[in-house]
Scaffold this motif. Structure first.
Motif, PDB file in Angstrom:
ATOM      1  N   LEU A   1      61.370  20.570   8.237  1.00 44.09           N
ATOM      2  CA  LEU A   1      62.490  20.018   8.263  1.00 44.09           C
ATOM      3  C   LEU A   1      63.145  19.757   9.543  1.00 44.09           C
ATOM      4  CD1 LEU A   1      63.852  21.656   4.890  1.00 44.09           C
ATOM      5  CD2 LEU A   1      63.498  19.480   5.253  1.00 44.09           C
ATOM      6  N   PHE A  40      62.645  29.490  -3.458  1.00 50.20           N
ATOM      7  CA  PHE A  40      61.606  30.262  -2.693  1.00 50.20           C
ATOM      8  C   PHE A  40      62.352  31.875  -2.794  1.00 50.20           C
ATOM      9  CE2 PHE A  40      60.024  27.359   0.719  1.00 50.20           C
ATOM     10  CZ  PHE A  40      58.979  26.792  -0.156  1.00 50.20           C
ATOM     11  N   GLY A  60      67.350  30.213  -4.369  1.00 53.06           N
ATOM     12  CA  GLY A  60      66.674  29.963  -2.973  1.00 53.06           C
ATOM     13  C   GLY A  60      66.337  31.264  -2.319  1.00 53.06           C
ATOM     14  N   GLU A  61      66.051  31.012  -1.200  1.00 47.44           N
ATOM     15  CA  GLU A  61      65.549  32.610  -0.437  1.00 47.44           C
ATOM     16  C   GLU A  61      66.781  33.058  -0.120  1.00 47.44           C
ATOM     17  OE1 GLU A  61      63.178  31.485   3.008  1.00 47.44           O
ATOM     18  OE2 GLU A  61      63.240  33.715   3.787  1.00 47.44           O
ATOM     19  N   GLY A  62      66.672  34.487  -0.494  1.00 47.15           N
ATOM     20  CA  GLY A  62      67.622  35.123  -0.183  1.00 47.15           C
ATOM     21  C   GLY A  62      68.439  35.702  -1.320  1.00 47.15           C
ATOM     22  N   HIS A 111      61.322  22.342  -4.915  1.00 48.11           N
ATOM     23  CA  HIS A 111      61.742  22.495  -3.443  1.00 48.11           C
ATOM     24  C   HIS A 111      62.052  23.803  -3.085  1.00 48.11           C
ATOM     25  CE1 HIS A 111      62.326  17.683  -2.883  1.00 48.11           C
ATOM     26  NE2 HIS A 111      60.935  18.174  -2.741  1.00 48.11           N
ATOM     27  N   ARG A 127      67.251  33.291  13.205  1.00 49.03           N
ATOM     28  CA  ARG A 127      68.394  32.724  14.158  1.00 49.03           C
ATOM     29  C   ARG A 127      69.271  33.560  14.548  1.00 49.03           C
ATOM     30  NH1 ARG A 127      69.010  27.153  11.008  1.00 49.03           N
ATOM     31  NH2 ARG A 127      67.138  26.330  11.996  1.00 49.03           N
ATOM     32  N   ARG A 128      69.664  34.648  13.841  1.00 51.52           N
ATOM     33  CA  ARG A 128      70.735  35.658  14.046  1.00 51.52           C
ATOM     34  C   ARG A 128      70.327  36.256  15.740  1.00 51.52           C
ATOM     35  NH1 ARG A 128      71.607  38.298   8.352  1.00 51.52           N
ATOM     36  NH2 ARG A 128      72.728  36.717   7.603  1.00 51.52           N
ATOM     37  N   VAL A 149      66.334  33.314   8.703  1.00 54.03           N
ATOM     38  CA  VAL A 149      68.000  33.745   9.066  1.00 54.03           C
ATOM     39  C   VAL A 149      67.875  34.712  10.048  1.00 54.03           C
ATOM     40  CG1 VAL A 149      69.829  34.534   8.005  1.00 54.03           C
ATOM     41  CG2 VAL A 149      68.577  32.945   6.758  1.00 54.03           C
ATOM     42  N   ALA A 184      68.743  22.409   2.401  1.00 55.62           N
ATOM     43  CA  ALA A 184      67.469  22.988   3.107  1.00 55.62           C
ATOM     44  C   ALA A 184      67.398  23.914   4.106  1.00 55.62           C
ATOM     45  CB  ALA A 184      66.445  21.970   2.990  1.00 55.62           C
ATOM     46  N   THR A 185      67.814  23.644   5.286  1.00 63.95           N
ATOM     47  CA  THR A 185      67.614  24.486   6.421  1.00 63.95           C
ATOM     48  C   THR A 185      68.780  25.364   6.594  1.00 63.95           C
ATOM     49  OG1 THR A 185      68.678  23.025   7.994  1.00 63.95           O
ATOM     50  CG2 THR A 185      66.299  22.694   7.617  1.00 63.95           C
ATOM     51  N   PRO A 186      68.242  26.715   6.521  1.00 64.29           N
ATOM     52  CA  PRO A 186      69.694  27.740   6.463  1.00 64.29           C
ATOM     53  C   PRO A 186      69.960  27.949   8.035  1.00 64.29           C
ATOM     54  CG  PRO A 186      67.600  28.818   6.045  1.00 64.29           C
ATOM     55  CD  PRO A 186      67.391  27.404   6.115  1.00 64.29           C
ATOM     56  N   LYS A 187      71.187  28.219   8.173  1.00 66.52           N
ATOM     57  CA  LYS A 187      71.628  28.689   9.514  1.00 66.52           C
ATOM     58  C   LYS A 187      71.851  30.196   9.462  1.00 66.52           C
ATOM     59  CE  LYS A 187      74.315  24.628  10.857  1.00 66.52           C
ATOM     60  NZ  LYS A 187      75.669  24.068  11.048  1.00 66.52           N
ATOM     61  N   ALA A 188      72.595  30.838  10.429  1.00 63.35           N
ATOM     62  CA  ALA A 188      72.549  32.182  10.287  1.00 63.35           C
ATOM     63  C   ALA A 188      73.378  32.870   9.115  1.00 63.35           C
ATOM     64  CB  ALA A 188      73.014  32.799  11.601  1.00 63.35           C
ATOM     65  N   ASN A 189      74.562  31.968   8.711  1.00 64.95           N
ATOM     66  CA  ASN A 189      75.367  32.353   7.854  1.00 64.95           C
ATOM     67  C   ASN A 189      75.503  31.541   6.328  1.00 64.95           C
ATOM     68  OD1 ASN A 189      76.230  35.114   8.750  1.00 64.95           O
ATOM     69  ND2 ASN A 189      76.942  33.674  10.301  1.00 64.95           N
ATOM     70  N   THR A 190      74.518  30.692   6.230  1.00 62.96           N
ATOM     71  CA  THR A 190      74.612  29.749   4.995  1.00 62.96           C
ATOM     72  C   THR A 190      73.568  29.802   4.175  1.00 62.96           C
ATOM     73  OG1 THR A 190      73.276  28.157   5.747  1.00 62.96           O
ATOM     74  CG2 THR A 190      75.535  27.865   6.212  1.00 62.96           C
ATOM     75  N   GLU A 195      61.090  38.262   3.135  1.00 62.23           N
ATOM     76  CA  GLU A 195      62.242  37.237   2.800  1.00 62.23           C
ATOM     77  C   GLU A 195      63.139  37.329   3.598  1.00 62.23           C
ATOM     78  OE1 GLU A 195      62.900  37.406  -1.350  1.00 62.23           O
ATOM     79  OE2 GLU A 195      64.455  36.157  -1.209  1.00 62.23           O
TER      80      GLU A 195
END
Lengths: 301, 301
Positions: free
Chosen positions: B78, A67, A36-38, A62, B44-45, B41, A11-17, B37
């Motif tokens: 989350l 998204f 998913g988003e993106g 979910h 975060r960046r 991210v 679920a919770t994206p990081k800058a590069n996932t 969208e």
């Protein structure tokens, strides 16, 4: 059969996932699984042509699995898509898309067909002459399906040199591919096996995310060539699988082993872990043939 | 005052462009304006702390301005956010978020307060002791607002050396900052101007996207320090502004000139153009002080 991983993190994206999305190339289809988003940006980066995507399969509602869908639908419209688009998703999605379209005073210029799913049994949801798609009911916090993609038994291949040698009329080639013996120009019965070769072995792929460990899926995914099974956690966090209804790498491997699959691909990793290799090591204590999904990776089978 | 551009391109994203989202730092707030969208991210960046974002302003319900909102709301949940979150957006958003939460069998663990907007007149929608936010009704295909952020007149600053020299009791410092003359320890009336300095000049920022050319906004944005005005097209495609209700760079510059703003920032570029510099060149034929937004750019004023 080719699998493009657009995103494989939970679920919770990081800058590069990226959250879950993948494209399965099978029997000349490009099936998009989860969104998913993106996802639209990931499709661009992997140079997958938007118009080749005609069927989208959404496991559950979910956010990290859908998204990105509304953005993709909207972009298709802006790019004046004409190809129809089929979406297979849990009940509720149609109401949501309709509301989003209404709020934007917009609709699609292409045919958008949403097939809403609510059965708790495995069902056939797509079929053409080459491939079938079945749902795999999963055990998660909301109504969730995995998807089984199965090529059909293909036609036998002509051994063209032998066919010509046997003096068979072209009109019979179709029959030969279907496995029949035929009579040649000289009136002689020709044994099919002598002039044709085995068909390609049909490939199969099962996508199972998100889910708790569930042996109920074993009869459906038995003997598949490739199983993608979520492994949100490592075994040391197994207790987290209970409230979240996710799986560990070890549990995924146990399913792979019991279902006698060819290859297991792990994914849907919690972003708490720094090192994906631990997932592989853990799974391989149970089942040898393990691959790790990662964003941007391609697998060919 | 600082402006972080998270995304500034119009609807169809390419592999490396982001739809509209920006963070305005003003008077110790971090206001998120629009949320296309991928915004989470981009936040975060740019290393913007999620908990600092307490107010989100959504201009309109076209996807490239809000499809990232639901993902951000979910991620906040989350991450077990506790800070309350205020969203200012056109009517309809609450129904949509509620439906998405329902489909995911989920709700937020923090207070989510959605302020739905439907007035066609400019209105004050946020105010604290340092800053005001007003809507700027725009002319677009759906109900759309820009937003005007205005610092309030600050307090005068003590010229501490002179204050001490004048033998003024600490109890009077507050009065001095508010501009009053005070009586010192010796009973002498002290002229405020002689012991205090001018307050910092209050800053103002107007965000206007998406909109057709509209002089109706001039009285609202008059004399702002910084105007972000969309320029989807170049003048050579001016006729496209009519059905789409967008603006050209030249039109944005004309608004900037007529409103006597300090600086014009252009953005919301159509992805059809290769070279952003053409937008600047075109705008500068009308108004000199032009900056180009671009994803990841920061402006300090």
């Amino acid at each position: 059969m080719k699998l493009h991983i657009l995103g494989c993190y939970s679920a919770t994206p990081k800058a590069n996932t990226n959250p879950t999305a993948q494209v399965l190339e099978i029997s000349n289809h490009q099936f998009l699984i989860d969104c998913g988003e993106g996802t639209q940006v990931q499709l661009r980066r992997q140079k997958i042509k938007f118009n080749r995507v005609k069927h989208i399969f959404i496991s559950h509602l979910h956010g990290d699995h859908y998204f990105g869908l509304i953005g993709l639908i909207s972009t298709f419209r802006l790019l004046t898509r004409e190809t129809e688009l089929h979406i297979y998703a849990p009940k509720g999605l149609k109401e949501l898309i309709t509301l989003q379209m209404k709020l934007a005073s917009s609709w699609t210029n292409y045919q958008l067909i949403i097939h809403e799913l609510n059965s708790k049994e495995s069902e056939l949801i797509f079929e053409d002459e080459n491939v079938e798609v079945h749902t795999i009911p999963l055990d998660h916090r909301v109504y969730t399906n995995g998807f089984l993609f199965k090529e059909k038994e293909g036609e036998r291949k002509l051994d063209i040199e032998k066919v010509e040698e046997a003096n068979i009329n072209v009109a019979y080639y179709r029959k030969l591919k279907q496995g029949y013996d035929v009579v040649n120009e000289d009136g002689v019965l020709i044994d099919n096996k002598k002039v044709t070769l085995e068909a390609n072995k049909p490939k199969s792929y099962a996508f199972c995310s998100d889910t708790a460990y569930s042996e109920k899926i074993l009869p459906i995914i038995k003997d598949v060539d490739v199983l993608y099974h979520e492994s949100t956690f490592l075994d040391k966090h197994e207790k987290l699988t209970v409230p979240t209804k996710h799986s560990t790498a070890k549990q995924a491997a146990t399913i792979a082993k019991k279902a006698n699959v060819g290859t297991l691909i792990l994914g849907h990793y919690s972003t708490r872990y720094g090192n994906l290799h631990d997932f592989k090591t853990e799974a391989q204590t149970v089942f040898e043939n393990v691959l790790l999904a990662d964003d941007g990776k391609e697998f060919q089978f």
